[in-house]
Design an enzyme around this catalytic site. Structure first.
Site, mmCIF file in Angstrom:
data_model
loop_
_atom_site.group_PDB
_atom_site.id
_atom_site.type_symbol
_atom_site.label_atom_id
_atom_site.label_comp_id
_atom_site.label_asym_id
_atom_site.label_seq_id
_atom_site.Cartn_x
_atom_site.Cartn_y
_atom_site.Cartn_z
ATOM 1 N N GLU A 154 -6.280 -8.025 -1.196
ATOM 2 C CA GLU A 154 -6.749 -7.865 0.134
ATOM 3 C C GLU A 154 -8.193 -7.895 0.189
ATOM 4 O O GLU A 154 -8.657 -6.722 0.051
ATOM 5 C CB GLU A 154 -6.048 -7.093 1.092
ATOM 6 C CG GLU A 154 -4.470 -7.320 1.654
ATOM 7 C CD GLU A 154 -3.966 -6.420 2.478
ATOM 8 O OE1 GLU A 154 -4.878 -5.713 3.251
ATOM 9 O OE2 GLU A 154 -2.603 -6.547 2.838
ATOM 10 N N GLU A 168 0.781 -1.070 0.042
ATOM 11 C CA GLU A 168 0.107 -0.144 -0.006
ATOM 12 C C GLU A 168 0.862 1.403 0.047
ATOM 13 O O GLU A 168 0.399 2.030 0.672
ATOM 14 C CB GLU A 168 -0.743 0.013 1.053
ATOM 15 C CG GLU A 168 -1.796 -0.904 1.050
ATOM 16 C CD GLU A 168 -3.024 -1.068 1.975
ATOM 17 O OE1 GLU A 168 -4.186 -1.354 2.041
ATOM 18 O OE2 GLU A 168 -2.927 -0.261 3.302
#
Length: 634
Positions: free
Chosen positions: A273, A199
């Protein structure tokens, strides 16, 4: 026959290397296709128009996240078998730099941190692996999995190409990547992809950083598919040319998918995810994601032909002090449990989510799923009565050697642990005063401090309470601050500032305090073991706090899992046979700590509770968890 002369764990590794050198074709089932088929090991996970291929054959990732560092090693196989039985074909795991290199140059890859053994176990069970080595992994860990000793550098800029960061990272990758290279798919191993960072688009302060990381892993021998993962907002700035982009989300949004497809056309979509639940902070409620809502989103993802990784499939436990914290809207530390409301519970139980997913995934496989592995027996042991007491002050001689400092200094700069400072736990700062008045910390306490005058408690400093009254007195008295690092923030653009302890001046009547004696109380297993030599006393009717309390748990026969309950206790840490099971706190939501059977011995087991303020002097053991009152995730 050379392999017969070495231990079996090493023998398996040599076999894997031997197969990769010889280019032997082995057999494995791929993504639910019937029968055993030859795998072309020369062609790894590849992007082919709208689908992945593996070994040249169509492949859909049905993945699940499982973190080896959150699960006792004795249970790795059990958790993986339950993944297989649910229809999972790919395991994803992250690699915590802070646990593998707790002190600079001191690398830990044994026991519960034996990454190679974990990957080989997955291979033995027929699971492919997507490895997510970070270096930053977030994962709700202290400092997002980065080692605290990095913060000894006052100019440190984490997650950038700042030489102080990249130099330290190079040292870690030099140890980590060679362990992974032989276990790649094209070399006969289970690793089909490697994630670059995590991220980064939500951080993105250095345009050269991702290019540096890509080169860092490739130059050390990683040749499988590289990928990144980001939320919608970070997809653009978190990527790097030549690296596959994947998406993180909970609710399926058409705009998210369209944005990714426009950015990465003619490519399959991977939800790297898919959040099956969420984490909890102390003082919150226990977050749950209703099973029906989760299943609806997963079903739609699969209906659209996309690949998915369930994050988490099995959460596990933040044993010790490794849990992180959030900074927004205000600082809040996270609980010990990482149950995450995942399909497989913290203790390895099947949940309604598990059964719904198993039924769904079975439709995407031609052969029957394996039978469900049996659940492990739980035990509600007899309660442990605390019979001995050791005050914090009497335990100080067993800490690392105290040191003096003109001004208070933060934990990371302590002259302990071979020049690496203190990572976790508590620290005691003491000085002398000759007056009363108003004591102000001005935000210098990170994160919580019990304050004493001549060892008598006068109050607590935290992020909300920054001023205390000190009783009057003209004689020289000792002023003490027992400061706890409650967890470094795991996600923030201010991660460079996550130093702990006392990080600035403490003011008494407008004058900064000076001349401190400082004790490091990191509460490692070696420290707890050293307390065997301490002057324990029979528990008095009114013991002093903070203090250590000792009791015994008797296990008749083979040890089983349990959950430890501490009603009547306030806040502290629990140790069983010297192992730190984590923090407890009566503010909740978590009301029980997971106790794995492998922690216990048959017969007598030592129970030590470090309690800060008030205790009930007995510890209960039950066969059911209690994660507290629940609230649906919005």
């Amino acid at each position: 026959m050379v392999f017969l002369s070495v231990r079996s764990s090493h023998r398996r590794r040599y076999v894997m290397l031997f197969l990769s050198i010889c280019g032997v074709i082995i057999y494995r089932q791929i993504s639910g296709q019937t029968g055993k088929m030859k795998i072309n090991r020369r062609e790894g996970l590849s992007v082919n128009s709208s689908q992945f291929t593996l070994g040249g054959k169509p492949f859909r990732i049905l993945g699940g996240s499982l973190h080896y560092f959150r699960v006792p090693r004795a249970y790795w196989k059990d958790r993986m078998m339950k993944m297989k039985a649910c229809g999972i074909n790919t395991l994803t795991t992250q690699v915590p730099w802070n646990l593998h290199e707790p002190r600079r140059g001191d690398f830990q890859f044994r026991g519960g941190l034996d990454l190679e053994a974990f990957l080989l176990q997955a291979s033995d069970l027929g699971l492919w692996v997507i490895l997510r080595p970070g270096p930053y992994i977030r994962s709700e860990l202290d400092l997002g999995g980065l080692p605290s000793w990095l913060l000894r550098d006052r100019a440190m800029r984490l997650r950038t190409t700042y030489p102080g960061f990249t130099g330290a990272l190079d040292g870690f990758l030099d140890k980590l990547i060679p362990k992974v290279v032989p276990l790649q798919f094209k070399k006969g191993g289970p690793v089909i992809a490697v994630q670059v960072e995590n991220e980064y688009g939500s951080f993105a302060t250095d345009s050269n950083y991702m290019k540096f990381l890509k080169e860092a892993v490739q130059s050390r021998g990683i040749s499988e598919l590289l990928l990144t993962s980001d939320t919608h907002e970070g997809l653009m700035s978190g990527g790097v040319n030549g690296v596959f982009r994947s998406l993180n989300l909970r609710k399926l949004n058409h705009d998210d998918i369209s944005y990714l497809e426009a950015m990465q056309p003619n490519s399959p979509v991977l939800v790297m995810e898919f959040w099956t639940g969420w984490y909890d902070g102390w003082g919150d409620l226990h977050h749950i994601f209703p099973a029906e809502d989760m299943l609806s989103a997963v079903r739609e993802i699969l209906r659209r032909g996309m690949s998915i990784n369930l994050h988490m499939f099995h959460g596990g436990t933040n044993f010790g002090f490794v849990s992180g914290a959030v900074s927004s809207p205000s600082y809040k530390p996270l609980v010990t449990s990482y149950d995450y409301d995942a399909p497989l519970s913290e203790g390895g139980d099947y949940t309604p989510k598990y059964h719904l997913l198993r039924d769904l995934f079975s439709r995407y496989r031609d052969e029957p799923l394996p039978a469900l592995p049996a659940l492990r027996w739980r035990e509600d042991y007899e309660e442990a009565i605390m019979y001995q007491h050791l005050s914090l002050w009497d335990a100080l001689p067993f800490t690392l050697e105290s040191f003096k400092s003109q001004a208070p200094i933060n934990m990371e700069d302590f002259p302990v642990n071979g020049g690496n400072g203190q990572a976790y736990g508590y620290a005691l700062y003491e000085t002398t005063i000759t007056s009363g008045g108003f004591l102000r910390c001005g935000g210098s306490i990170r994160d919580r401090a019990l304050v004493f005058v001549n060892r008598s408690f006068i109050g607590i400093f935290n992020y909300k309470t920054v001023e205390l009254a000190v009783p009057d007195g003209k004689e020289e008295r000792t002023l003490s601050f027992l400061v706890e690092n409650c967890g470094r923030v795991h996600f923030s653009k201010a991660m460079d500032q996550q130093r702990k302890g006392i990080v600035g001046d403490i003011i008494l009547n407008s004058i900064p305090l000076t001349d401190f004696v400082i004790y490091s109380l990191d509460m490692t297993q070696s420290f707890i073991d050293s307390l065997y030599r301490a002057p324990w006393k029979t528990l008095p009717n009114k013991p002093s706090f903070p203090g250590f309390f000792q009791g015994r748990l008797f296990v008749d026969g083979y040890p089983s899992d349990a959950f430890v309950k501490l009603p009547g206790w306030t806040k502290g840490v629990l140790f069983i046979n010297g192992q730190n099971l984590g923090r407890y706190w009566d503010v909740g939501p978590q009301q029980g700590l997971y106790l794995p059977g492998p922690t216990l011995n048959s017969g007598i087991n030592q129970v030590i509770v470090f309690e800060e303020q008030e205790g009930d002097f007995k510890v209960q053991f039950e066969d059911t968890p209690d994660l507290g009152m629940t609230v649906d995730i919005q």
